[in-house]
Design an enzyme around this catalytic site. Sequence first.
Site, mmCIF file in Angstrom:
data_model
loop_
_atom_site.group_PDB
_atom_site.id
_atom_site.type_symbol
_atom_site.label_atom_id
_atom_site.label_comp_id
_atom_site.label_asym_id
_atom_site.label_seq_id
_atom_site.Cartn_x
_atom_site.Cartn_y
_atom_site.Cartn_z
ATOM 1 N N TYR A 62 15.197 20.998 2.848
ATOM 2 C CA TYR A 62 16.584 20.807 3.485
ATOM 3 C C TYR A 62 17.580 20.939 2.397
ATOM 4 O O TYR A 62 17.462 20.234 1.654
ATOM 5 C CB TYR A 62 16.745 19.288 4.345
ATOM 6 C CG TYR A 62 17.830 19.098 4.933
ATOM 7 C CD1 TYR A 62 18.416 19.913 6.152
ATOM 8 C CD2 TYR A 62 18.998 18.533 4.369
ATOM 9 C CE1 TYR A 62 19.479 19.826 6.761
ATOM 10 C CE2 TYR A 62 20.024 18.327 5.039
ATOM 11 C CZ TYR A 62 20.312 18.774 6.332
ATOM 12 O OH TYR A 62 21.553 18.642 6.794
ATOM 13 N N ASP A 109 18.937 23.230 -6.404
ATOM 14 C CA ASP A 109 19.806 22.236 -5.490
ATOM 15 C C ASP A 109 19.430 20.784 -5.795
ATOM 16 O O ASP A 109 18.562 20.308 -5.762
ATOM 17 C CB ASP A 109 19.291 22.533 -3.849
ATOM 18 C CG ASP A 109 19.943 21.643 -3.027
ATOM 19 O OD1 ASP A 109 20.606 20.409 -3.665
ATOM 20 O OD2 ASP A 109 19.796 21.400 -1.627
ATOM 21 N N LYS A 161 26.145 13.774 -3.620
ATOM 22 C CA LYS A 161 25.397 12.452 -3.430
ATOM 23 C C LYS A 161 25.762 11.361 -4.493
ATOM 24 O O LYS A 161 27.131 11.115 -4.655
ATOM 25 C CB LYS A 161 24.091 12.409 -3.226
ATOM 26 C CG LYS A 161 23.540 13.087 -1.622
ATOM 27 C CD LYS A 161 22.192 12.632 -1.303
ATOM 28 C CE LYS A 161 22.009 13.466 -0.154
ATOM 29 N NZ LYS A 161 22.283 12.938 1.227
HETATM 30 N N1 PMP Z 1 20.751 19.465 -0.085
HETATM 31 C C1 PMP Z 1 19.679 18.338 -0.205
HETATM 32 C C2 PMP Z 1 18.678 18.618 -1.096
HETATM 33 C C3 PMP Z 1 19.926 17.426 0.617
HETATM 34 O O1 PMP Z 1 19.049 16.380 0.494
HETATM 35 C C4 PMP Z 1 21.169 17.370 1.446
HETATM 36 C C5 PMP Z 1 21.448 16.056 2.280
HETATM 37 N N2 PMP Z 1 20.304 15.156 2.573
HETATM 38 C C6 PMP Z 1 22.031 18.387 1.214
HETATM 39 C C7 PMP Z 1 21.616 19.639 0.811
HETATM 40 C C8 PMP Z 1 23.292 18.375 2.352
HETATM 41 O O2 PMP Z 1 24.121 17.754 1.878
HETATM 42 P P1 PMP Z 1 25.312 17.060 2.772
HETATM 43 O O3 PMP Z 1 24.727 16.062 3.604
HETATM 44 O O4 PMP Z 1 26.211 16.359 1.854
HETATM 45 O O5 PMP Z 1 26.031 18.324 3.282
#
Ligand code: PMP
Length: 471
Positions: free
Chosen positions: A164, A266, A294
């Site tokens: 994700y 990521d 985060k």
């Molecule tokens: N990439 C990863 C690996 C994530 O875990 C998340 C959110 N859980 C995102 C992207 C998306 O981040 P956001 O919810 O701040 O848009």
Amino acid sequence: MYEYYLEDWEDYGPTAMEEVRKYIDKTSKSREIHEEVYDVIPYGVNSNQRFYNPYPIYLSKAEGSRVWDVDGNEYIDFNMGFGSLIVGHSHPHLVESLKEQIEKGILYCFPHELLNELIEIITEQFDIDMFRFSNSGSEAIMFAIRLARAFTGRDKVIKVEGSYHGTYDYMLVSTWPSWGRMGPRKWPISVVESMGIPDLVEDYTIVVPYNDVEAVKRVLEEEGDEVAAFIIEPVMMNCGIIHPRENYLRKIRRLTREYGVVLIFDEIKTVMRAHPGTAAQLFNIKPDLITMAKAIGGGTPISIIGGDEDIMTLVGPGEIPTHPSVMHAGTYNANPYSIRALYVTLTEILTKDAYPRLIKLNQMLRKGYEEVFKEYGINAYVETFGVSGTIIFSNRKVHDFRGYLKTRMDLWYPYFIAMLNRGIIPMAIGPEEIWTISVQHSEEDINTYIEKLHDVAKVIVDTDKFIEENW
Ligand code: PMP
């Protein structure tokens, strides 16, 4: 509406049903709010991941390692903002600094005085040449992909099956494809995961299994000259936690370089997770671009896209005619509130000294889980990374999404509700998620967690038995 969801629980047997009834009794005000907002705010939540069956608790307060719901129930929180709050809730340093910042303004839309100090901290701490701030992980990903496309002049992107990367159209592909739709393991089919995304996205997002170098090689041999980027979480953290096999990332680095493909790590979840830096640094691998969010913001909305100077210099408004221009903008980008929070988080709270204690607490929790699994004969194991961990209901080690899909995710739901009933939010919402230890958790918090887990083990065992006999 919750009655509809309750029917699902009958399938889990009487022990699980008893737990959900207990939950409903304890959370009557949450239920009332949920029923009121459900018809206006879809599912009563503002992010799909926040809904769970039968309805979520609605919170009124958070502090330290705790949150309180509208019924006055207190919980020790190990969701910690889906892993964002390694600082815990309302850390005193943040409260003081943010109060001051609110008085001085929360949105300037001019550059902030602290940028000057932050450039050195960020480039050194995360080992990147240049960067820009955005507000969320999804935005950072969207922008990183745009940059990779601009840099290479190519359009396709490779991503990992089951990964994700946020809500960006091009990344909502094969995040959770079902058996029967995903195609052969050797050549996974790209499956769009939301209505409203044009089918053509499937032609631009190529999917490979995690931990499989040959799969990436096959794609690159076939269409490498059309691939702009390979985007990957160095440690996969949205399928439980799946660690890379030895040398997997190094081989991916070599291959992407060979084919002129931009390697994007990521690190939205992995950054600050095991030390005050990136997973790239831990594995000693340098991707071309990194996205971070985060934990860096101490709970405020902020993300970073950074990396090689050659790529990052493409960003700009194109004021100089000879200068190329990649669009990056946002009203709230680098707003003073988030900038201040990030500054305090990195310089005062999530320092190098903070980590050994956090990792020790996490290992304590891991041991607690392992003892419970052994004592009650539960087929599950624990996977950890730094300050986070997860449970995987299987006795087979998982290496990719398809392996993960074979685990017993059904047992997670009664476990989660039963833990809530005992005042513990054991992890973020969903079996594929993680728990997070914050600097505000104590050893006592971990001991309470383990003590409640002993109780909940019986719920898991009973549910498993019921399913075994009845499904
Ligand atoms: N990439 C990863 C690996 C994530 O875990 C998340 C959110 N859980 C995102 C992207 C998306 O981040 P956001 O919810 O701040 O848009």
